[in-house]
Design a protein around this motif. Sequence first.
Motif, short mmCIF file in Angstrom:
data_model
loop_
_atom_site.label_atom_id
_atom_site.label_comp_id
_atom_site.label_asym_id
_atom_site.label_seq_id
_atom_site.Cartn_x
_atom_site.Cartn_y
_atom_site.Cartn_z
N HIS A 99 5.54 16.33 -14.50
CA HIS A 99 3.36 16.15 -13.85
C HIS A 99 3.59 14.66 -14.32
O HIS A 99 2.94 14.18 -15.34
CB HIS A 99 3.28 16.74 -15.69
N LYS A 101 1.29 11.94 -13.22
CA LYS A 101 0.69 11.16 -13.33
C LYS A 101 0.23 10.87 -14.64
O LYS A 101 -0.31 10.02 -15.36
CB LYS A 101 -0.77 12.06 -12.74
N GLN A 102 0.39 12.89 -15.53
CA GLN A 102 0.06 12.52 -17.48
C GLN A 102 1.16 12.00 -17.86
O GLN A 102 0.97 11.15 -18.96
CB GLN A 102 -0.05 14.56 -17.41
N PRO A 111 -1.78 4.85 -14.78
CA PRO A 111 -1.86 5.90 -13.44
C PRO A 111 -2.13 5.28 -11.72
O PRO A 111 -3.27 4.84 -12.02
CB PRO A 111 -1.75 7.46 -13.29
N GLU A 112 -2.28 5.74 -10.56
CA GLU A 112 -2.64 5.58 -9.34
C GLU A 112 -4.19 6.10 -9.94
O GLU A 112 -4.40 7.50 -10.39
CB GLU A 112 -2.55 5.93 -8.30
N HIS A 113 -5.31 5.36 -9.22
CA HIS A 113 -6.52 5.68 -10.17
C HIS A 113 -7.21 6.72 -8.82
O HIS A 113 -8.00 7.59 -8.75
CB HIS A 113 -7.75 4.98 -10.13
N ASP A 116 -2.63 10.95 -5.70
CA ASP A 116 -2.37 11.22 -6.97
C ASP A 116 -0.59 10.95 -6.85
O ASP A 116 -0.97 10.20 -5.54
CB ASP A 116 -1.61 13.60 -5.92
N ILE A 117 -0.23 10.80 -7.61
CA ILE A 117 1.13 9.96 -7.30
C ILE A 117 2.53 11.80 -7.79
O ILE A 117 2.00 12.08 -8.14
CB ILE A 117 1.05 9.04 -8.53
#
Lengths: 232, 98
Positions: A99, A101-102, A111-113, A116-117
Amino acid sequence: MSNHEGEFYDTGWRPKNDVHRDEDGRPHDHPGLQEDTSLGVRAARALAMHELLVEKGVIGPSDVDEDIAARGNVVPGNGAALVAKAWVAPEFKATLLAHPKQTIAEAGFVPEHNADIIVLENTSDVQYMVVCTLCSCYPGRLLGPPPDWYKSLEYRSRAVREPRKIMSEFGLELAEDVEVRVVDSNSELRFFVIPLRPPGTEGWSEDELANLVTRDSMIGVSAALTPDAVNA
Amino acid sequence: MPAFSAGDRVRVRDETPRHHHRTPQYVKARRGRVVEFIGAYLNSETRAHGGDGLPRVPMYRVEFDMTELWSEYTASATDKVWIDLYEHWIEHDRGTGD
């Protein structure tokens, strides 16, 4: 059995004329990737667009400057801290991979706004290396602004063709039985690599380990530094 | 429901639409395998032309052997490229072997 035959996506967009013309009315085609030699023209166009966007109230006069400043304040150290934490805490690494981003947000990083990363882990069997062949997608919120070489036409075209040669130029000689996976980014996702933890670092603290994690090792073109390299 | 699943052998469509698209030339008409379905994403092909990108389009991570992409690739037989592709860019590979 494909059920997509004949259903190729049609956006409905059509060029206004079949013959493309440039600003001076000269017809032209798109001959594929060309060396960037017209940065002057591009810079002028960017400036003109910026003026128009401000004039029409789409953005404020200082929005772009502020965004650039915010990005410039991000340093590869943010990514390195994540990597060091993943190295010492297996359960953190597991949630970071599952998970991203979280987990990145919970660890106190941004995190990347707008994308997704995905976090990928290099092992003794697999080496991930990140490129964006079509532009310069990059996990800038963790690594700061991308280096110029990452954005260069040379890297973007060579990375998917001769990744081992590039790694070798960055000082990494991989055994032939290590599988190289070059990850070509697109606009929707950014890739972040956890490099292999160097041998001889047992018992090191997160801060000490983070000093070994270079930006290039998180792009996957090189390995993390060895204890010798830091002590030298 | 996604039309492809992990392990499916696929071929990238050999198309060059005139609108913005993010399927690079070097994978077109190449054969690969689906690594995984990664979710449905806004369609950048319509967003680039002023659209809202809806409906979302399923996207897949697809892997290609380097030797499939470049005939001269000899560094290692197991090296690969991974790339994420929208569903409408891939089709089931009914080529050799079936």
